[in-house]
Design an enzyme around this catalytic site. Structure first.
Site, PDB file in Angstrom:
ATOM      1  N   HIS A 188       0.843  -1.190   0.000  1.00 27.46           N
ATOM      2  CA  HIS A 188       0.000   0.000   0.000  1.00 27.46           C
ATOM      3  C   HIS A 188       0.882   1.244   0.000  1.00 27.46           C
ATOM      4  CE1 HIS A 188      -2.720  -3.107   1.599  1.00 27.46           C
ATOM      5  NE2 HIS A 188      -3.705  -2.357   1.167  1.00 27.46           N
ATOM      6  N   PRO A 219      -5.901  -4.686  11.203  1.00 26.47           N
ATOM      7  CA  PRO A 219      -7.348  -4.569  11.392  1.00 26.47           C
ATOM      8  C   PRO A 219      -7.644  -3.144  11.858  1.00 26.47           C
ATOM      9  CG  PRO A 219      -6.505  -6.587  12.381  1.00 26.47           C
ATOM     10  CD  PRO A 219      -5.314  -5.749  12.037  1.00 26.47           C
ATOM     11  N   ASP A 224      -8.545   7.360   7.578  1.00 21.15           N
ATOM     12  CA  ASP A 224     -10.008   7.470   7.592  1.00 21.15           C
ATOM     13  C   ASP A 224     -10.650   6.187   8.089  1.00 21.15           C
ATOM     14  OD1 ASP A 224      -9.986  10.049   6.183  1.00 21.15           O
ATOM     15  OD2 ASP A 224      -9.227   8.843   4.520  1.00 21.15           O
ATOM     16  N   HIS A 226      -3.974   3.935  -3.232  1.00 19.39           N
ATOM     17  CA  HIS A 226      -4.186   3.239  -1.963  1.00 19.39           C
ATOM     18  C   HIS A 226      -3.421   1.913  -1.930  1.00 19.39           C
ATOM     19  CE1 HIS A 226      -6.169   1.462   1.504  1.00 19.39           C
ATOM     20  NE2 HIS A 226      -6.418   0.407   0.745  1.00 19.39           N
ATOM     21  N   GLU A 277     -17.337  -2.084  24.727  1.00 19.57           N
ATOM     22  CA  GLU A 277     -16.544  -3.299  24.917  1.00 19.57           C
ATOM     23  C   GLU A 277     -15.328  -3.323  24.008  1.00 19.57           C
ATOM     24  OE1 GLU A 277     -19.769  -3.349  24.145  1.00 19.57           O
ATOM     25  OE2 GLU A 277     -20.724  -4.008  26.009  1.00 19.57           O
ATOM     26  N   HIS A 289     -28.704 -12.940  25.567  1.00 15.06           N
ATOM     27  CA  HIS A 289     -27.715 -12.827  26.628  1.00 15.06           C
ATOM     28  C   HIS A 289     -27.141 -14.174  27.048  1.00 15.06           C
ATOM     29  CE1 HIS A 289     -29.059  -8.766  26.671  1.00 15.06           C
ATOM     30  NE2 HIS A 289     -28.419  -8.439  27.775  1.00 15.06           N
ATOM     31  N   ARG A 341     -22.987 -16.997  36.209  1.00 19.68           N
ATOM     32  CA  ARG A 341     -23.658 -16.009  37.037  1.00 19.68           C
ATOM     33  C   ARG A 341     -24.239 -16.690  38.277  1.00 19.68           C
ATOM     34  NH1 ARG A 341     -29.805 -14.242  36.517  1.00 19.68           N
ATOM     35  NH2 ARG A 341     -29.779 -12.431  37.875  1.00 19.68           N
TER      36      ARG A 341
HETATM   37  C1  LIG Z   1     -11.217  -3.885  10.149  1.00 21.78           C
HETATM   38  C2  LIG Z   1     -10.678  -3.720   8.780  1.00 21.78           C
HETATM   39  N1  LIG Z   1     -11.528  -3.617   7.756  1.00 21.78           N
HETATM   40  C3  LIG Z   1     -11.059  -3.513   6.496  1.00 21.78           C
HETATM   41  C4  LIG Z   1      -9.719  -3.498   6.249  1.00 21.78           C
HETATM   42  C5  LIG Z   1      -9.192  -3.465   4.832  1.00 21.78           C
HETATM   43  N2  LIG Z   1      -8.642  -2.164   4.521  1.00 21.78           N
HETATM   44  C6  LIG Z   1      -7.319  -1.922   4.577  1.00 21.78           C
HETATM   45  S1  LIG Z   1      -6.929  -0.326   4.210  1.00 21.78           S
HETATM   46  C7  LIG Z   1      -8.546   0.066   3.942  1.00 21.78           C
HETATM   47  C8  LIG Z   1      -8.925   1.471   3.573  1.00 21.78           C
HETATM   48  C9  LIG Z   1      -8.441   2.414   4.599  1.00 21.78           C
HETATM   49  O1  LIG Z   1      -8.607   3.726   4.249  1.00 21.78           O
HETATM   50  P1  LIG Z   1      -7.694   4.808   4.952  1.00 21.78           P
HETATM   51  O2  LIG Z   1      -7.636   4.552   6.388  1.00 21.78           O
HETATM   52  O3  LIG Z   1      -8.158   6.137   4.521  1.00 21.78           O
HETATM   53  O4  LIG Z   1      -6.261   4.495   4.387  1.00 21.78           O
HETATM   54  P2  LIG Z   1      -5.633   5.136   3.068  1.00 21.78           P
HETATM   55  O5  LIG Z   1      -6.595   4.932   1.963  1.00 21.78           O
HETATM   56  O6  LIG Z   1      -5.432   6.536   3.399  1.00 21.78           O
HETATM   57  O7  LIG Z   1      -4.387   4.363   2.888  1.00 21.78           O
HETATM   58  C10 LIG Z   1      -9.341  -1.052   4.123  1.00 21.78           C
HETATM   59  C11 LIG Z   1     -10.800  -1.050   3.969  1.00 21.78           C
HETATM   60  C12 LIG Z   1      -8.863  -3.597   7.348  1.00 21.78           C
HETATM   61  N3  LIG Z   1      -7.540  -3.612   7.215  1.00 21.78           N
HETATM   62  N4  LIG Z   1      -9.372  -3.695   8.594  1.00 21.78           N
END
Ligand SMILES: Cc1ncc(C[n+]2csc(CCOP(=O)(O)OP(=O)(O)O)c2C)c(N)n1
Lengths: 660, 675
Positions: free
Chosen positions: A25, A115, A152, A256, A404, A466, A513
């Site tokens: 990336h 993540p 983002d 990206h 949580e 629950h 519980r």
């Molecule tokens: C929980 C989660 N959902 C989806 C993804 C897959 N994913 C990796 S980067 C991305 C887009 C992120 O956008 P942004 O934070 O703006 O990063 P940029 O485009 O600026 O590199 C996604 C959806 C992930 N890594 N973790």
């Protein structure tokens, strides 16, 4: 040295590595190079020679997909754990430059990220740990910041807002987010899916917010200074262009996660006037980066001197905390508890047992931090602990609010920070809300104790939403996590002992519980739960014909079934299995003897069968749940779903007949 | 704007209980008191439950139900009714009391008397399916808001398709502080604001109290301003003043944005004491005191006839509107189609394009990543099934869930059939639930398997409610390669298979992918998860007659000669099993290969079939995941080849070798066991 040149060094290392790997990336490392250069070259307190220096600033790359950014930063500023060779072998087996950064504090990687949303929450947990230790040990010893680069994605995740709300509420003033505001995500421009007023979300949660040009490193530098001066947590919105430096694709979706080819990297070299060959950084830029890496040396030495000057006792205490050792004698209280339980032999609410134990342990372990997402009353793990609040960071109980996920990820941050023993408590069903973080705790091998109460239909009238049924299986499936489900007070103490001794990963302590009647008798000596499973009641009156295996609240049911079978002349053993993972580590002979290979085996657990076949064998019986629960009084539910001694007995008898 | 704390301290503080009780008692208050009294009596009878929310929100809910909510108790499933979601499910009695009072069949007084007992429709938390007017199962906080956003979106999408004369209703939510703290509600609110779902309104019980006590202990932000930042219209009213609530509700009707109405309430009003509301039991003395304070002299579970009659009238307030709608639909050109999709019946010929696709696959035997095969199947399905709507949590180009021509939903424009959910997996799953609950749509959406954890609470509810939602989960193992361990599922398959009622499909090639999609589309009584590879998979089948995945598992390649071993695999590992079988055959060992794309369906087959498939011989399981649960198919002497810990970052083939997932390893395991 011009910060811009230093930033370009990051850009080219990143694009060369991504091109070489064939994927990656580029958007984040190129877009946020200037931001991070300002941070690393002017602010971050660290010592590449001693990466795990206790009083270092923590830096978290929350948008972990931009991993080349942190590798380049660490390499350039002199962390020996990230070599140029690692970078060349980005995303190859054995390289320390994995696709996403993986926890390795000795190499400068403070947490595993990827993540989305997790990293910023980890950073908040680090800031919380820092604030607590700062009060406990004094600002001379603990006084550092937690910085996170955030995209983002992290801020769109629900977890992101949970953290914004909570960090603002708790006034974690040493937390600083640098938002890579590039208006681009994987699907395309953010306005495909987002119209939030992002700075407002921070402001109204009591954050200090600044907005700057993210390609003006000096502006970021100034903003960082102001951020540190402000007593609130800070967010610096850095307006950037994604993939800055790749002329064909900068500012577009393609940046990206584009694959890069030679043509593109050549064009970038021309565009940014960077005539150097791949993976080569000109000496002056290199030198400037090494210099930046040495910037905090005076701080470091002064800190070492202060530590050396501490009274012996305090020093020992600091060393102990740094190394994550528990205080001498911490087990005494547990052992006393166990002895008392063996004497008293009375039924006690499952979760209350854990609460009583933590109440004692909190006294013995001053760095223990407890907390729950708005279930203090039902789980009682606060007791005498003062709350950690905006105005008092010395408190040891965190009210996380109904968040949580933030709790889970902050616990990870605390454990990764070190110096504290974090515990988080909620209902077992809500463990799903933080499941993404549980996996990361296990993957990083962090010592976090999760207490999950209200563990079955035994919660009664609150009904199926629950009532966990699949949770034990789902948690047991997570590699490198101990799932402990004690059957009574004695096992509860044993399981807590195991959990706190266990340093290679997290533990989930599962409590009922409802009241757990005592099942253990005898002496308090060996920690029987430590073997994962053990024969609680051996068959009597002849060779064992049947073995009933159970965990937690169902062990008592197993014992009742055994009594019926025994009185009918069927020699039956009961095996309590508080921890499958530990049982798996025993040798084959022990395991075979305990589960009674060759006998009729019936498992009992108020949960789904998945996973049990391993212990009950091909023709074993299982008494448990086959679907979701129902709303009703607990005893009626156990009868309704047939989790009763009679059914267990019947399951054995059916097979006895088959056998003869 | 003043902060919440300041507002509380200053002029517009929360109304005091005594102050509220001292107000003159208009008819509406009496109607609300009926709700309160029933809630008090039911909690008292059950000796458990949460009276706080029903007591606090009785006035606001009465205003909503008697003057705004479009419903007819005579037909709670009327497709054009407003949807009412009690997101704060712990306040279930609010809903039960309202349903009872408005005259819904099936919620008679004995249901309330048996609150929280086995077989009562008045369960601890509202359970979808227990009563036709319960729109969603709620209880886990935040989920109701997630579902409501899906309902509101479904309404807009269906209105775009069928027009206002058939589809024109609102979604109303009653939520609590807790709902608004959970991450899912942030995601859902941000999405709703972005999409300008202006027919969605959330009434929030702004009582400043949660289970642990004062909200100010855990939250100091201004919720209203936060929602404004999400693009919502926000209002704060005295929740005990029916006129003020009604005014806010009227303005929600006119708003061009979704609306948040903070109803400042006094928790547990009129039950004395602060902590009474949240799950704390009232004693008989408190019950008496509460009723006296209300001026409610009637015996338990008794509502005076005049009041009861007014409530029943409220229940049929929209009967005329419904009759008019019935007249409209009777002569509507799209009547048949509308009725078909709302009944969840598939179109006559939905299957044809897939059949064509399958025969093409059987012929050309393409080597494709199963995510790619899924895309091809979708390309066949989407034009044939107008009710099929897709989406992804910002991974469209990776999950391949978008099909050309679908068009994307955008703010103010809902004719598209694809939703960009943003990086909000949890809200996405919540919205899928809402769309399925709403009816008229069959929603699917994609993300990576590893991120299924983010939506797990909502996914569990889909299973509990038996909703027809389809999750497209790609990047299903170490086969995704370089992204590394955070993205490589290990325990996810087991974790998902553990959820009762979920069907998890892990197809092995293009043909199986098409078959699994068929099964998922057909499945009307629960969620389907289609788990797909990033890496290319060779074609393994050339037959396309019978849907062989329908039995969950089948013998893909029988042993040549008497079977000595059965190699059982799913998804990408089936090809590996086939390669191992060939190796073994060369050594004179006769092994069969069983493909096991869906455990749950296989478990439903009769014992004889399962035995025939699995064989009474040595069994080897192969799956690039943890072994959890596999013993069920392997028996005691079995052996599993898969992952024992987390993955690593490297190219796919290298990882398979590194972790010992190879044909050689499988062959070796068989050989070892033979000797
Ligand atoms: C929980 C989660 N959902 C989806 C993804 C897959 N994913 C990796 S980067 C991305 C887009 C992120 O956008 P942004 O934070 O703006 O990063 P940029 O485009 O600026 O590199 C996604 C959806 C992930 N890594 N973790």
């Amino acid at each position: 040295m011009d910060l811009r040149l230093m930033a370009d060094a990051i850009r080219f290392l990143s694009m060369d590595a991504i091109k070489h790997a064939g994927e990656g990336h580029p958007g984040t490392p190129l877009g946020a190079a200037d931001i991070c250069t300002a941070l690393f070259a002017r602010h971050l307190k660290c010592n590449p020679q001693d990466p795990s220096w206790f009083d270092r600033d923590r830096f978290v790359l929350s948008n972990g997909h931009g991993s080349m950014l942190i590798y380049a930063l660490l390499h350039l500023s002199g962390y020996e754990g990230i070599t140029l060779e690692d970078i060349r072998r980005f995303r190859q087996l054995g390289s320390h430059c994995e696709g996403h950064p993986e926890y390795h504090p000795d190499r400068g990687i403070e947490v595993t990220t990827g993540p989305l949303g997790q990293g910023i929450a980890n950073a908040a947990g680090m800031a919380l740990a820092e604030a607590f230790l700062n009060r406990m040990l004094g600002a001379d010893i603990v006084d550092h910041h937690a910085y996170a680069l955030v995209g983002d994605g992290c801020l769109q995740e629900g977890l992101g807002q949970e953290v914004i709300s909570l960090a603002g509420h708790l006034r974690l003033g040493k937390l600083v987010f640098l938002w890579d505001d590039n208006r681009m995500t994987d699907d395309g421009p953010i306005d495909l899916a987002l119209s939030d007023d992002m700075p407002a979300r921070f402001r109204l949660s009591n954050w200090h917010v600044q907005e700057v040009d993210g390609h003006d490193a000096d502006a970021v530098d100034t903003a960082l200074r102001l951020a540190r001066e402000d007593p609130r947590p800070s967010m610096i919105a850095c307006r950037t262009i994604i993939g800055r430096g790749l002329p064909q694709i900068e500012g577009t979706r393609a940046a990206h996660s584009a694959r890069l080819d030679r043509e593109q990297t050549d064009a970038a070299r021309a565009y940014l006037n960077w005539p150097h060959p791949p993976f080569e950084i000109p000496e002056p830029v290199c030198a400037a980066w090494r210099e930046a890496g040495r910037r905090s040396l005076p701080d470091y030495q002064a800190w070492q001197a202060r530590v050396a000057a501490l009274p012996v006792e305090k020093r020992r205490e600091l060393d102990r905390l740094r190394e994550g050792r528990l205080p001498e004698g911490w087990r005494d209280a547990l052992h006393a508890f166990k002895r008392r339980a063996l004497e008293a032999r009375k039924a006690e609410y499952g979760i209350k047992l854990s609460a009583d134990i933590i109440d004692m342990l909190a006294e013995a372990i001053p760095e223990l931090l407890s907390g729950a997402p708005d279930l203090e009353g039902a789980t009682q793990h606060k007791r005498r602990l003062a709350p950690f609040t905006a105005t008092d960071h010395s408190g040891r109980y965190v009210h996380y609010g109904i968040r949580e996920h933030a709790m889970g990820a902050m616990l990870n941050g605390m454990a990764a920070h070190g110096g504290v023993v974090p515990i988080g408590v909620t209902y077992l069903v809500f463990s799903d809300y933080m499941r993404p973080t549980l996996r990361l705790t296990a993957m990083m091998g962090l010592r976090v104790s999760f207490v999950f109460s209200h563990d079955s239909i035994g919660i009664g009238r609150n009904g199926p939403t629950h009532q966990p049924v699949e949770y034990l299986a789902a948690l047991r499936a997570i590699p490198n996590m101990l799932v402990l489900r004690p059957a009574d007070a004695v096992e509860a103490a044993e399981c807590w002992e195991i959990a706190l001794e266990h340093r290679a990963g997290p533990c989930s302590l599962i409590f009922a519980r409802q009241p757990l009647p005592p099942v253990r008798s005898g002496n308090a000596g060996e920690n029987l739960s430590g073997r994962g499973a053990y024969v609680l009641a051996e068959a009597e009156g002849g060779a064992r014909r049947a073995t009933i295996l159970a965990t937690g609240s169902e062990v008592a049911i197993a014992l009742q079934a055994r009594a019926r079978l025994q009185s009918d002349g069927v020699p039956t053993a009961v095996v309590s299995m508080p921890c499958w993972e530990l049982f798996e580590q025993q040798d084959g002979a022990y395991r075979g003897a305990v589960i009674g290979e060759g006998t009729i085996r019936v498992g009992v657990e108020a949960a789904v069968r998945l996973g049990w076949d391993r212990y009950i064998g091909g023709d074993g019986g299982f008494v448990g749940m086959t679907g979701f629960g129902a709303s009703g009084p607990e005893d009626e539910l156990f009868a309704h779903f047939g989790i009763t001694p009679e059914r267990v007995e019947a399951a054995v008898r059916e097979r006895l007949q088959g056998n003869t | 704007m003043a902060s919440l704390a300041e507002r509380r301290a200053g002029g517009s503080r929360l109304p005091e209980q005594t102050e509220i009780l001292a107000r003159p008692v208009p008819g509406e208050r009496r109607m609300a008191d009926a709700v309160r009294a029933l809630a008090i009596d039911a909690v008292q009878a059950a000796q458990s439950g949460h009276p706080g929310m029903p007591l606090g929100m009785a006035d606001a809910a009465t205003a909503l139900w008697t003057r705004f909510l479009k419903f007819d108790a005579a037909d709670p499933r009327w497709p054009d009714r407003d949807r009412f979601v009690l997101s704060a499910g712990h306040g279930s009695l609010l809903l039960y009391a309202l349903l009872h009072l408005t005259g819904h069949d099936g919620m008679e007084i004995d249901a309330l008397q048996r609150f929280r007992r086995l077989h009562s429709p008045a369960a601890g938390h509202p359970e979808y399916g227990e009563h036709p007017a319960i729109e969603a199962t709620t209880g886990p906080l935040g989920q109701g808001i997630g579902a409501a956003v899906g309902m509101a979106l479904a309404e807009r999408m269906l209105a775009a398709r069928f027009g206002k004369s058939l589809v024109d209703h609102r979604t109303w939510v009653v939520a609590s502080d807790g709902d608004l703290m959970e991450g899912i509600s942030h995601e859902a609110a941000s999405l709703a604001g972005h999409l300008r779902l202006d027919k969605l309104a959330v009434l929030y019980d702004d009582n400043g109290i949660s289970v642990d006590g004062e909200i100010s202990r855990v939250c100091s932000e201004d919720v209203l301003r936060r929602f404004a930042a999400y693009g919502w219209a926000v209002k704060q009213v005295d929740g005990h003043d029916p006129t003020a609530v009604a005014a806010a509700l009227s303005s929600a009707l006119r708003s061009r944005k979704p609306s948040l109405i903070a109803c400042r309430t006094s928790l547990g009003c009129p039950a004395a004491g602060d902590s009474v509301g949240q799950g704390v039991r009232m004693g008989p003395a408190e019950v008496l005191r509460a009723k006296q304070a209300l001026g409610w002299p009637h015996p338990p579970f008794t509502v005076p006839e005049t009041l009861a009659e007014r409530w029943r009238q409220a229940g049929s307030r929209a009967a005329g509107t419904r009759r008019a709608w019935l007249r409209r639909i009777a002569r509507h050109p799209q009547r048949a189609e509308f009725e078909r999709v709302t009944a969840g019946r598939l179109p006559e010929s939905w299957h044809e394009a897939v059949a064509v696709l399958k025969s093409r696959i059987a012929e050309t035997r393409p080597r494709l990543a199963s995510r790619q095969s899924s895309h091809e199947t979708l390309t066949a399905l989407v034009p044939a099934m107008p009710e099929l709507v897709g989406g992804s949590a910002d991974l469209t180009s990776s999950t391949l869930t978008f099909v050309k021509g679908m068009g994307a939903v955008a703010p103010g424009s809902y004719g598209g059939r694809y939703v960009h959910y943003g990086i909000r997996e949890h809200a996405m799953a919540g919205a899928l639930n809402g769309m399925a609950l709403h009816g008229g749509l069959i929603p699917y959406a994609g993300t990576f398997v590893a991120f299924s954890d983010y939506m797990r609470p909502a996914l569990r509810l889909a299973a509990q409610m038996r909703l027809r939602v389809i999750y497209v989960l790609t990047h299903d193992s170490i086969g995704l390669g370089e992204d590394g361990s955070t993205h490589q599922p290990i325990e996810h398959l087991a974790g998902l298979r553990a959820i009762p009622g979920v069907h998890l499909f892990r197809p092995a090639d293009a043909l199986e992918t098409a078959e699994c999609w068929e099964l998922a589309i057909r499945r009307a009584d629960g969620p389907s998860l289609i788990v797909l590879s990033r890496q290319p998979l060779p074609a393994l089948r050339s037959d396309c007659g019978e849907n062989r995945c329908a039995r969950g598992g089948y013998v893909l390649a029988e042993a040549e000669g008497p079977r000595q071993a059965t190699l059982i695999a799913t998804g990408s590992e089936v090809a590996l099993a086939i390669a191992a079988r060939e190796r073994l055959a060369a050594e004179g060992i006769a092994a069969a290969v069983v493909s096991l794309p869906c455990w749950e369906l296989f478990a439903l087959q009769d014992e004889a079939y399962r035995m025939r498939v699995l064989g009474g011989v040595m069994r080897i399981g192969i799956e690039a995941a943890c072994d959890f649960g596999w013993e069920r198919w392997l028996g005691e002497g079995g052996c599993f080849i898969g992952m024992s810990g987390y993955g690593a970052s490297a190219p796919c083939e290298e990882l398979y070798r590194h972790f010992g997932l190879t044909a050689e390893a499988v062959a070796l395991a068989v050989r070892r066991r033979m000797h």
